[in-house]
Scaffold this active site. Structure first.
Site, PDB file in Angstrom:
ATOM      1  N   CYS A 104      61.661 -15.806  20.796  1.00 21.93           N
ATOM      2  CA  CYS A 104      61.283 -14.447  21.203  1.00 21.93           C
ATOM      3  C   CYS A 104      59.760 -14.327  21.255  1.00 21.93           C
ATOM      4  O   CYS A 104      59.084 -14.447  20.240  1.00 21.93           O
ATOM      5  CB  CYS A 104      61.845 -13.447  20.201  1.00 21.93           C
ATOM      6  N   TYR A 145      60.853 -10.461  32.158  1.00 22.33           N
ATOM      7  CA  TYR A 145      62.244 -10.056  31.876  1.00 22.33           C
ATOM      8  C   TYR A 145      62.802  -9.237  33.035  1.00 22.33           C
ATOM      9  O   TYR A 145      63.933  -9.428  33.466  1.00 22.33           O
ATOM     10  CB  TYR A 145      62.313  -9.225  30.590  1.00 22.33           C
TER      11      TYR A 145
HETATM   12  N1  LIG Z   1      59.625  -4.040  21.308  1.00 22.17           N
HETATM   13  C1  LIG Z   1      60.077  -5.131  20.606  1.00 22.17           C
HETATM   14  C2  LIG Z   1      60.927  -6.014  21.497  1.00 22.17           C
HETATM   15  C3  LIG Z   1      61.570  -7.110  20.733  1.00 22.17           C
HETATM   16  C4  LIG Z   1      62.706  -7.747  21.538  1.00 22.17           C
HETATM   17  O1  LIG Z   1      63.077  -7.273  22.633  1.00 22.17           O
HETATM   18  N2  LIG Z   1      63.282  -8.834  20.994  1.00 22.17           N
HETATM   19  C5  LIG Z   1      64.402  -9.482  21.662  1.00 22.17           C
HETATM   20  C6  LIG Z   1      64.210 -10.972  21.756  1.00 22.17           C
HETATM   21  S1  LIG Z   1      62.910 -11.474  22.803  1.00 22.17           S
HETATM   22  C7  LIG Z   1      65.667  -9.303  20.842  1.00 22.17           C
HETATM   23  O2  LIG Z   1      65.660  -9.494  19.642  1.00 22.17           O
HETATM   24  N3  LIG Z   1      66.769  -8.960  21.497  1.00 22.17           N
HETATM   25  C8  LIG Z   1      68.053  -8.833  20.867  1.00 22.17           C
HETATM   26  C9  LIG Z   1      68.945  -7.854  21.569  1.00 22.17           C
HETATM   27  O3  LIG Z   1      68.492  -7.180  22.484  1.00 22.17           O
HETATM   28  O4  LIG Z   1      70.111  -7.774  21.186  1.00 22.17           O
HETATM   29  C10 LIG Z   1      58.866  -5.861  20.058  1.00 22.17           C
HETATM   30  O5  LIG Z   1      57.908  -6.102  20.797  1.00 22.17           O
HETATM   31  O6  LIG Z   1      58.870  -6.143  18.880  1.00 22.17           O
END
Ligand SMILES: N[C@@H](CCC(=O)N[C@@H](CS)C(=O)NCC(=O)O)C(=O)O
Length: 293
Positions: A41, A178
């Site tokens: 991530c 994305y």
């Molecule tokens: N706004 C958050 C975004 C974090 C994010 O989107 N993480 C993703 C991985 S890149 C995630 O954990 N996704 C899991 C999901 O959507 O279920 C940040 O910058 O901390």
């Protein structure tokens, strides 16, 4: 992955937005906090970079999840022992979602990493990477040796310029990859991919003859951009200045190289998103991951 009716990907705002501060509920104590991340991530990797840059390894523990994000979200090594993944040392959770439910049993948002966990109150302090890196930049300074305390990735004199760059880089590059990659309609894809390449052209001009995006020092603008750039293959061919900037950071600063795990990155993106890659074939290349200087 939830998409909008028009086939576009819209990122939802993070939920937990408290901060570590001397005069607040979450005070900057050594060993009190734990960071849950995925190497796959890019948002989480920012927090790993700043933790290392500021010398906070002994202050804040880290656990890395497996890159196989499936129907239950991110798993820990206890259920998916992928190389370099960890078990949850605090609660032996199976998945990151267990942490969210521990804090809020009726939680209905996304179970994202990074998660900054408070061991004292057994709760999530913050799950927004841009805010976590600002906390790491200043909150522990009074406890750090002088050389680490003096590192400032958001210097007063350059804040306006950093904010301005972060703003369009977030929308068109960090999130733009994305929006381009997850789009399920031609129009949603084009609405994202054209601004992405326009911004890469803009970054190429800014970085020509320069080692850093803002001024002559490393700032959060570089950190926020780097992890996304490492994953854009076309950088090698079409963008010599961005490519050189990336290789210098990667090879000259262990904060970047040591927090970058391409096996986790590739495995996650090619395994977890079966709507895009139904056969889950994970590419072997490029070799090497990052070209030498
Ligand atoms: N706004 C958050 C975004 C974090 C994010 O989107 N993480 C993703 C991985 S890149 C995630 O954990 N996704 C899991 C999901 O959507 O279920 C940040 O910058 O901390």
């Amino acid at each position: 992955m939830k998409l909008e009716a028009d086939g576009s990907f819209k990122r939802k705002a993070s939920t937990f937005r408290d901060s570590i501060s001397l005069d607040g509920e979450f005070t900057p104590d050594k060993g009190r906090y734990h960071l849950y991340v995925s190497y796959a991530c890019p948002w989480a990797t920012r927090t790993l970079i700043v933790r290392k840059l500021k010398g906070l390894e002994d202050f804040i523990g880290v656990s890395v999840v497996s890159p196989h994000m499936g129907s239950d979200g991110w798993p820990f090594a206890s259920v998916d022992p992928f190389p370099a993944a960890d078990v949850d040392p605090l609660h032996d959770s199976n998945h990151v979602k267990d942490l969210y439910f521990k804090v809020q049993p009726d939680y209905s948002g996304r179970f994202t990493v990074p998660v900054l966990w408070d061991k004292k109150q057994s709760t999530i302090v913050n799950n927004e990477s841009s805010e976590i890196i600002r906390m790491f930049n200043t909150a522990f300074n009074h406890l750090l040796p002088k050389d680490k305390a003096e590192i400032d990735i958001y210097p007063e004199a350059h804040r306006a310029e950093i904010d301005e760059i972060n703003d369009w880089v977030y929308d068109t590059v960090n999130n733009g990859v994305y929006k381009s990659g997850f789009a399920t309609t031609q129009s949603a894809y084009e609405a994202a991919v054209v601004p992405l390449f326009n911004s890469l052209d803009r970054l190429e001009k800014i970085l020509t003859g320069k080692d850093y995006l803002v001024g002559d020092q490393l700032t959060e603008a570089d950190i926020r951009l780097l992890v996304t750039i490492c994953n854009i293959r076309t950088i090698r061919d079409g963008y010599p200045a961005i490519h050189l900037w990336m290789r210098k950071l990667y090879w000259n600063k262990p904060e970047f190289k040591d927090t970058c795990n391409f096996e986790h990155i590739k495995t996650h993106y090619y395994w977890s998103h079966t709507t895009i890659n139904p056969h889950r074939i994970v590419p072997k290349g490029p070799v090497p991951d990052i070209l030498p200087l």
